[in-house]
Design a protein around this motif. Structure first.
Motif, PDB file in Angstrom:
ATOM      1  N   LEU A 116       0.831  -1.196   0.000  1.00 55.88           N
ATOM      2  CA  LEU A 116       0.000   0.000   0.000  1.00 55.88           C
ATOM      3  C   LEU A 116       0.870   1.252   0.000  1.00 55.88           C
ATOM      4  N   SER A 117       1.951   1.232   0.788  1.00 53.72           N
ATOM      5  CA  SER A 117       2.870   2.365   0.831  1.00 53.72           C
ATOM      6  C   SER A 117       3.536   2.572  -0.524  1.00 53.72           C
ATOM      7  N   GLU A 118       3.947   1.492  -1.157  1.00 57.32           N
ATOM      8  CA  GLU A 118       4.609   1.590  -2.456  1.00 57.32           C
ATOM      9  C   GLU A 118       3.666   2.109  -3.540  1.00 57.32           C
ATOM     10  N   SER A 119       2.375   1.898  -3.343  1.00 58.80           N
ATOM     11  CA  SER A 119       1.404   2.341  -4.355  1.00 58.80           C
ATOM     12  C   SER A 119       1.190   3.847  -4.334  1.00 58.80           C
ATOM     13  N   VAL A 120       1.642   4.508  -3.263  1.00 52.62           N
ATOM     14  CA  VAL A 120       1.507   5.964  -3.177  1.00 52.62           C
ATOM     15  C   VAL A 120       2.671   6.584  -3.953  1.00 52.62           C
ATOM     16  N   LYS A 121       2.387   7.095  -5.118  1.00 57.14           N
ATOM     17  CA  LYS A 121       3.431   7.624  -5.996  1.00 57.14           C
ATOM     18  C   LYS A 121       3.554   9.144  -5.946  1.00 57.14           C
ATOM     19  N   TYR A 130      -3.194   8.257   6.314  1.00 61.09           N
ATOM     20  CA  TYR A 130      -3.650   6.883   6.562  1.00 61.09           C
ATOM     21  C   TYR A 130      -2.479   6.000   6.993  1.00 61.09           C
ATOM     22  N   LEU A 131      -1.373   6.079   6.266  1.00 58.68           N
ATOM     23  CA  LEU A 131      -0.204   5.272   6.605  1.00 58.68           C
ATOM     24  C   LEU A 131       0.308   5.610   8.006  1.00 58.68           C
ATOM     25  N   PHE A 132       0.365   6.894   8.298  1.00 61.46           N
ATOM     26  CA  PHE A 132       0.887   7.324   9.599  1.00 61.46           C
ATOM     27  C   PHE A 132      -0.040   6.898  10.738  1.00 61.46           C
TER      28      PHE A 132
END
Length: 651
Positions: A116-121, A130-132
């Motif tokens: 999911l983190s890698e998908s944030v470009k 959201y990640l945080f």
């Protein structure tokens, strides 16, 4: 114990609908229930294995999780897959997997989060938030930082710290201390990003409601010296705002400034404009040399008793049991006046209070009071005998009463209303032998003021001691003393009760006719006299450039009252001693105004020294510092601090 099998394994989703195999009931949030096979779940979870095989449980409470999340958990255990994880169910699913120790599912959740983190470009606040938040939730509830590194690295990869903080700290009151810790961790060396946002918000907040707790936490736990190195203007702006806080935050503000100033190892610009000036700020000294240190302090009188006790357990301001007793006693007096009570009573049962104070003394490792205190009452009529020692070995205190008043017959509370000197006979344990005439001892002087709290100072000057009567040893120091006033009250049966009147917390001396209005009025007037070191510290610090690496203000005994010293350059003791010797030999000329400044060439550099009111100002500089510039700095600084120092001397 269930036989060993390798999971994940596809046991078959069709078994989910089999009532024969579904012998375990999982109770979920909102009254939901999910049936499952205890055997299949035991293969996946050692926790459920223990519950069903060892404890013979047929029902497991999962009441904090939604029914949908629990069904997904059971489905994954049956099928050996976890393909249905989404942003919406990730939090519950990851927590269930962790709580019930399903290792392969925890790994699946971690992989999902990484993907999911890698998908944030492209940097955008919604995705990064959201990640945080999910990583912070895992850290707070599961005590692991595995996901946190992924989240923080993603924000850093976009160089987006400043923008993230601007959004995230808009409503910082909602954040837990753990989340504030994560903000500090994310900031890293870029502390100025946080300081910049806090400074923007603090101006209005300080004026309206004082310093919010969450801001105080961020400032205390951030390395503000990094901000000072990267953005000195912003650092000064922050402390200019903090200087407007009420006086009960004075010590905190000064401690914060001092901590983050001594960590400053930056190389200051060696060139200083000729028109060197000191930015204007009201100055008051932190404390006069020789003033007894327990006069005066303050704390939040509106705390509950439980909050006061918790504060006493951890406060650096309270370092002895007598200070704790006085804090509780003064707090109780305030509460009585607040309720307009005609008598001073204590709301807490005295036996309970006794146990709490004994526990407090034990936890903090404080020594007992001298046995002389056992005859006094305090804390709403309670005796202090349980806090007193029965032998000298149990305490480091020496209980002293004055031999006589040297200037008047004034005693008790009235002693604080006029200038009075009291003589004490006392030989300090560190003085092995003494051949001087008269008795070893010391003199305390009360110094009243219309504009300030009364002070009690230790007389250290030779002329205060009459030859052959009493003499003074330097081993006796004001910072090791604690002053209280003895008195008596008439009990209900007209009996005379010895009491102590604490001077420490706001220094308020109560009398029967006083009212709450008078109490509040008095505490407000005290605000004028709780002396502020912050502006003085900042003024001294501004002189430290252009080759000047230390600025100090000394009292008449040669001890520093305030100082600003660059961490990578420190004045040596030999220079300080030399300055003081110069003051002794040339004191008449300096104090008389004939000689304003002395420039001394030393092995370690240059020193400018001169009198400011009754104090000694010193500037330390390197060899390459221009003498003219050093003199200009000295005179500018002296002129700036002279008026407030003179007014304090006069009072």
């Amino acid at each position: 114990m269930a036989p060993k099998v390798t999971v994940p394994m596809d046991f078959g989703r069709h078994l989910l609908r089999s009532p024969t195999h579904s012998n375990l009931t999982l109770k979920t949030k909102a009254g939901g229930e999910v049936s499952a096979s205890s055997v299949i779940l035991s293969y996946n979870s050692p926790v459920i294995d223990h519950m069903t095989t060892t404890l013979h449980m047929t029902t497991v409470d999962m009441l904090e999780f939604s029914e949908a999340a629990v069904r997904l958990f059971v489905d994954s255990a049956y099928s050996g897959t976890a393909d249905e994880i989404t942003r919406e169910n990730f939090r519950d699913f990851n927590k269930i997997s962790s709580v019930f120790k399903v290792g392969w599912l925890v790994e699946k959740c971690s992989n999902y989060f990484s993907e999911l983190s890698e998908s944030v470009k492209v940097a955008n606040y919604s995705d990064l938030l959201y990640l945080f938040e999910e990583a912070a939730y895992v850290y707070e509830n599961l005590k692991t930082k595995d996901l946190l590194k992924i989240s923080l690295d993603k924000i850093k990869s976009f160089s987006w710290k400043r923008q993230f903080f601007e959004e995230y700290l808009i409503n910082a009151a909602r954040l837990s201390y753990r989340k504030l810790d994560l903000v500090i961790e994310l900031a890293g060396n870029d502390v100025e990003f946080v300081v910049q946002i806090l400074t923007k918000q603090l101006s209005d907040l300080v004026l309206k409601q004082g310093l919010p707790v969450y801001f105080e936490y961020l400032l205390e736990h951030s390395d503000l010296s990094l901000c000072r190195q990267s953005n000195k203007i912003l650092f000064d702006e922050l402390f200019d705002i903090l200087d407007g806080l009420p006086d009960d935050k004075m010590r905190w503000t000064y401690g914060l400034l001092k901590k983050n100033s001594k960590n400053d190892t930056r190389n200051r610009d060696e060139t200083t404009p000729p028109n060197f000036t000191i930015s204007a700020a009201p100055l008051l000294l932190s404390v006069e040399g020789g003033v007894i240190p327990n006069l005066y302090r303050s704390f939040n009188m509106d705390m509950s008793f439980e909050e006061v006790y918790q504060w006493l357990l951890i406060s650096d301001e309270v370092d002895s049991i007598i200070l704790a007793v006085e804090a509780i006693s003064t707090w109780n007096w305030y509460q009585c006046f607040k309720k307009s009570s005609p008598t001073v009573k204590f709301d807490v049962d005295l036996e309970v209070l006794q146990g709490m104070l004994e526990g407090l003394r034990s936890i903090r490792g404080w020594c007992k009071l001298p046995n002389s205190f056992s005859s006094y009452q305090c804390l709403g009529g309670g005796s202090l005998s349980y806090l007193c020692s029965t032998s000298i070995e149990d305490t480091t205190y020496h209980y002293l009463t004055p031999e006589l008043s040297l200037t008047s017959e004034t005693n008790g509370l009235d002693a604080l209303k006029s200038s009075t000197k009291f003589m004490f006979r006392f030989k300090h344990p560190a003085v092995a032998s003494c051949n001087l005439s008269g008795h070893c001892g010391f003199i305390l002087e009360t110094v009243p003021s219309d504009l300030a709290l009364w002070k009690i100072r230790l007389c250290t000057e030779t002329e205060a001691y009459a030859p052959g009567r009493i003499h003074f040893h330097n081993e006796i120091r004001a910072e090791n003393m604690h002053v209280f006033v003895r008195g008596v009250q008439v009990g209900l049966t007209t009996s005379i009760i010895p009491v102590i009147y604490p001077l420490t917390w706001l220094g308020f001396l109560l009398e029967e006719e006083d009212t709450l209005e008078k109490f509040i009025s008095w505490t407000r007037s005290c605000d004028m006299s709780i002396l502020k070191p912050l502006a003085l510290q900042k003024a001294l610090d501004q002189a430290n450039s252009g080759g000047v690496y230390a600025s100090m203000l000394l009292n008449q005994s040669g001890s520093p009252i305030a100082q600003a010293v660059l961490d990578n350059e420190r004045p040596t003791a030999s220079i300080a001693a030399h300055i003081w010797k110069l003051n002794i030999t040339s004191g008449d000329s300096i104090r008389g105004g004939n000689l304003e400044t002395v420039i001394i060439e030393c092995d370690q550099g240059k020193v400018a020294v001169g009198a400011v009111a009754q104090y000694i100002l010193c500037l330390y500089a390197k060899h390459n510092a221009e003498t003219g510039l050093l003199t200009t700095k000295f005179s500018t600084l002296r002129d700036h601090i002279l008026p407030p120092l003179s007014s304090i001397t006069e009072s």
